[in-house]
Design a protein around this motif. Sequence first.
Motif, short mmCIF file in Angstrom:
data_model
loop_
_atom_site.label_atom_id
_atom_site.label_comp_id
_atom_site.label_asym_id
_atom_site.label_seq_id
_atom_site.Cartn_x
_atom_site.Cartn_y
_atom_site.Cartn_z
N TRP A 1 0.83 -1.20 0.00
CA TRP A 1 0.00 0.00 0.00
C TRP A 1 0.86 1.24 0.00
O TRP A 1 1.92 1.29 0.65
CB TRP A 1 -0.91 -0.02 1.22
CG TRP A 1 -1.66 1.26 1.48
CD1 TRP A 1 -2.86 1.61 0.98
CD2 TRP A 1 -1.23 2.37 2.29
NE1 TRP A 1 -3.24 2.85 1.42
CE2 TRP A 1 -2.24 3.34 2.24
CE3 TRP A 1 -0.09 2.61 3.06
CZ2 TRP A 1 -2.15 4.55 2.91
CZ3 TRP A 1 0.01 3.81 3.73
CH2 TRP A 1 -1.02 4.77 3.65
N LYS A 2 0.42 2.24 -0.73
CA LYS A 2 1.01 3.58 -0.70
C LYS A 2 -0.12 4.58 -0.68
O LYS A 2 -1.17 4.36 -1.29
CB LYS A 2 1.89 3.85 -1.93
CG LYS A 2 3.14 3.02 -2.00
CD LYS A 2 4.01 3.45 -3.17
CE LYS A 2 3.28 3.24 -4.49
NZ LYS A 2 4.11 3.67 -5.64
N SER A 3 0.08 5.70 0.00
CA SER A 3 -0.93 6.74 0.02
C SER A 3 -1.16 7.27 -1.38
O SER A 3 -0.23 7.82 -2.00
CB SER A 3 -0.50 7.90 0.93
OG SER A 3 -1.33 9.03 0.72
N PRO A 4 -2.35 7.10 -1.95
CA PRO A 4 -2.58 7.54 -3.33
C PRO A 4 -2.44 9.06 -3.50
O PRO A 4 -1.95 9.52 -4.52
CB PRO A 4 -4.00 7.06 -3.63
CG PRO A 4 -4.64 6.86 -2.30
CD PRO A 4 -3.56 6.47 -1.36
N LEU A 5 -2.84 9.83 -2.48
CA LEU A 5 -2.74 11.28 -2.61
C LEU A 5 -1.28 11.73 -2.60
O LEU A 5 -0.87 12.57 -3.41
CB LEU A 5 -3.50 11.98 -1.47
CG LEU A 5 -4.97 12.31 -1.74
CD1 LEU A 5 -5.80 11.05 -1.85
CD2 LEU A 5 -5.53 13.22 -0.65
N LEU A 6 -0.47 11.15 -1.69
CA LEU A 6 0.93 11.52 -1.64
C LEU A 6 1.67 11.05 -2.89
O LEU A 6 2.55 11.75 -3.41
CB LEU A 6 1.58 10.91 -0.40
CG LEU A 6 1.08 11.45 0.95
CD1 LEU A 6 1.77 10.73 2.09
CD2 LEU A 6 1.31 12.96 1.04
N GLU A 7 1.31 9.88 -3.38
CA GLU A 7 1.95 9.37 -4.59
C GLU A 7 1.66 10.29 -5.77
O GLU A 7 2.56 10.65 -6.55
CB GLU A 7 1.45 7.96 -4.89
CG GLU A 7 2.10 7.34 -6.12
CD GLU A 7 1.59 5.95 -6.40
OE1 GLU A 7 2.29 5.19 -7.09
OE2 GLU A 7 0.48 5.61 -5.93
N GLY B 1 1.48 21.15 -0.38
CA GLY B 1 0.41 21.81 -1.11
C GLY B 1 -0.90 21.68 -0.37
O GLY B 1 -1.02 22.03 0.81
N LYS B 2 -1.90 21.12 -1.03
CA LYS B 2 -3.24 21.02 -0.44
C LYS B 2 -3.49 19.70 0.27
O LYS B 2 -4.59 19.46 0.76
CB LYS B 2 -4.29 21.21 -1.54
CG LYS B 2 -4.27 22.59 -2.19
CD LYS B 2 -5.36 22.70 -3.24
CE LYS B 2 -5.36 24.09 -3.88
NZ LYS B 2 -6.43 24.24 -4.89
N VAL B 3 -2.48 18.83 0.32
CA VAL B 3 -2.66 17.53 0.97
C VAL B 3 -2.43 17.69 2.47
O VAL B 3 -1.43 18.25 2.91
CB VAL B 3 -1.70 16.48 0.40
CG1 VAL B 3 -1.88 15.16 1.13
CG2 VAL B 3 -1.95 16.31 -1.10
N GLU C 1 -6.15 13.88 3.02
CA GLU C 1 -7.22 14.44 2.22
C GLU C 1 -6.79 15.82 1.72
O GLU C 1 -5.81 16.40 2.23
CB GLU C 1 -8.51 14.54 3.00
CG GLU C 1 -8.48 15.52 4.15
CD GLU C 1 -9.81 15.62 4.87
OE1 GLU C 1 -10.11 16.71 5.38
OE2 GLU C 1 -10.54 14.60 4.91
N TYR C 2 -7.51 16.31 0.73
CA TYR C 2 -7.23 17.66 0.23
C TYR C 2 -7.89 18.68 1.15
O TYR C 2 -9.03 18.50 1.60
CB TYR C 2 -7.75 17.82 -1.20
CG TYR C 2 -6.98 17.02 -2.22
CD1 TYR C 2 -5.67 17.35 -2.54
CD2 TYR C 2 -7.58 15.94 -2.87
CE1 TYR C 2 -4.96 16.60 -3.49
CE2 TYR C 2 -6.88 15.20 -3.81
CZ TYR C 2 -5.57 15.54 -4.11
OH TYR C 2 -4.87 14.81 -5.04
N SER C 3 -7.15 19.76 1.44
CA SER C 3 -7.66 20.77 2.35
C SER C 3 -8.91 21.47 1.82
O SER C 3 -9.71 21.97 2.59
CB SER C 3 -6.57 21.81 2.64
OG SER C 3 -6.14 22.43 1.42
N ASP C 4 -9.07 21.49 0.49
CA ASP C 4 -10.25 22.15 -0.08
C ASP C 4 -11.42 21.18 -0.25
O ASP C 4 -12.44 21.52 -0.84
CB ASP C 4 -9.91 22.80 -1.42
CG ASP C 4 -9.37 21.79 -2.44
OD1 ASP C 4 -9.31 20.58 -2.11
OD2 ASP C 4 -8.98 22.22 -3.54
N GLY C 5 -11.28 19.96 0.27
CA GLY C 5 -12.37 19.00 0.19
C GLY C 5 -12.49 18.27 -1.14
O GLY C 5 -13.41 17.49 -1.33
#
Length: 821
Positions: A64-70, A192-194, A215-219
């Motif tokens: 597993w890897k964090s999809p947002l960070l990747e 950034g926004k993560v 999660e993204y800070s802007d939702g």
Amino acid sequence: MKRLSPWLAFAGGIIVLLLILPFFEAAQPHGVRVTRGEAEHIADEAVAQLGESPHKLWSAITWWKSPLLEKELERDPKRLAEAMKDPVLRPRMGAYRVNYYRSNIEKFPQYVSVLVSGRTGEVISSRLRLRADTAGAHPTEQQMRTRADAFVSSRAFPGAPNPRFELAQPTILRTRTDWVFRYRVPTSFPLGKVVPLLNVYFAGDRFAGWELMEEYSDGKAYEGEGGSGVATTLIRFSLMFALLLVLLIVFLRKYHAGEVGVGSASMLFLFAIALMFVMSIVIHGSSAEGVGMGSIDARSTAFAQIAFKLLFVDAPLSLVMFLAWAVGESIARERWGEKLASFDALLRHDPLNATVGKSLTRGLLTAPAVAAAAFGAAAIPLLFGAAWPEIGNGTQYVLYLGGPVMLILCAAFDALVFPIGALLVVLPFASRRRMLWLGVVAVVILGAVGGFCETPIAPALQRMLFGFGGIAAAVAIFLTTDLLTTVIAVFFGAMLTYGLPLIVAARGAMLSDLLITVSAPLLIAIAFAIAGLMTRREVVYTYEDLAPHVKRIVERERVKAEIDAANRIQAALLPLDVPELAGASVASHYRAATEIGGDYFDFLPQPNGEIGIAFGDVSGHGLTSGIVMAMAKSALLVQVTANASPRVVLEVLNEIVIKTAPKRILMTFFFGLLDPATHSLRFASAGHLDPYVYRAGTRRIEPLSSWGFPLGVKRRDPFREHTVEFSSGDRLILYSDGLIEAVDDDGEPFGFDRFERVLADSGHMPAEEIKKSLLAAVKKFTRNRPPEDDQTLVVVSFDGVAARPQPYIAQVAETAAETVH
């Protein structure tokens, strides 16, 4: 130099790998030391701490890897390398994920999920998910908040140092109220926004674990980029079934002709399908992650996927192997039989010999060159910024799917499918048609599209476009050595391509397992190579050792070579050009029904200015008829130098055919002497079809009746000479029965009536146009059917005025002469 080439390839490959591997390291899980087995044991303990019994659950382990960070970091290798050092991000960039499922209950959602750090073995997430119908309490936020804060402050969380409470979110169900307490994790790394988070879960008043989240800070919702991967998969499936269809068609044709065998092909089919079945068993749980089939449980889903894979992937690919060997062996043995000797020895259960030993040695030495070529081609888009390194299939095979053994299984798959499925079929086929370069291009494209020795770069399109390096090296090895050398080079080259990036990044038990896995087949191959070389016994196949279908191929090639030689000889016996005559023109046509024809025509200039016109037709067609025709021409060339009188020529030829030709072989023959000055023809015929004369003055067709027995008949009347004179505009047409007897689809012959009508309509045309009109009429009538007998045509057009219009005086007193006007 040839002996040194493998050693030079080995040294060059090692040097290139050492220089180029650092370009691919950024995305690898550096410092990974925990094995899959160790991670599963750690996860079982975490499940027990949540109050569940892991041994009563079905588990599947993946990477597993964090999809947002990747997604945020993958395109910037330097930034990714820096993120790997950050205490918040590093645990989130790679861990084992063990999902647990209950039996006889639908697969999703997972009952328990545990993340285990691949570097430290620490549990970095452990979450229990209860079904909505499981009863529980309805606690308040304050009640659960106190427990959540106490839990967070009681321990250090990898990937979540100094978490700060942010919010609580309830999920109110009919049977209970669940709570999620979210803690923000501060980090100095610019993301950034993560936003990194730590979530703590309660199901009712039961503690349900914790989980690292982002999660993204802007939702904004996370959007994956799987389009290119899906397109690549569709392309590969299309390629597989297209190749299967082509090979099946070729196989059926060759099998019908008796040119293929199925013994060795069946062995390869069984080996291929067994290999892929073992692979399915190894990966069945992991490969089924993310796959759901309605209400069936995880175990049933995994085994159902094995069945689908067997039906739609394993069986077609194994059938490709079967057909590729059957067809490829048939084609390769025609000219490249020596490339199959060592591989044949393995199939014949004779592996311990010097021939196999040499192939193993060359394959082992050239394997680094295959891996180096694969990495070298993939480095091109990296250097130009068009691609970036990723964790790659090789690392995924080990960490995600099945452990280090997958390196052996996947390398064996590449070593079978590409050398046999592509090289053995395409290259010999292209070489036989003198288009080897085109075959090389086709194989390289097949290898790149098929994912041969895939390197760890992204996106998928660049990975495919620059995936030509390994297959190009394999092509070079095959062309310069043999099939077994190529298979061994591809096997160990694929293992290096898939395993080296992770070997460089791994530590501890993971590194030991990888090195043992790679070393085991290497040591076995080295041992076999040494043992084989020590025997000093070369594999030399005699004709009796060949399989029956190979003997048929050899025999057909021998006969074909002899027929080709006879065809060239016959072509040399026919005139290359028509003679140039004053006041006349000549057109000719010849088409044999088989490779060797039995028709014959020739123009023989005489010392007195006359032109000998010879026209013959041996009964039947084929090699025997061609030999008789060649013999008749040889005798004719000798005779016309002594006495060119048509009657005498036929008498001599008749005696020769009687004495030398096989029984029941007859030959019709026409021989005449054309005087270009007087436009007169003195001729005799041995049973040949009567030539036609088109008279310009009357526009009528006249046959030159000259009845006589064919050559080869003992009891006969004497041959008789005739003389015919031509006026300006007249035409002389000589032809064989292949034109008259040409049949249409209903079996009706073209016939004399149609032949004469065409002559009457086109007789006023030049010789070349008359020839074209006759041939076009026959072709249209037969609907372009292949001729069943040889077709020969000679047209002489008299366009000028005779220079000496005096009558011809016979030179042979005892010959009965007739003059046709």
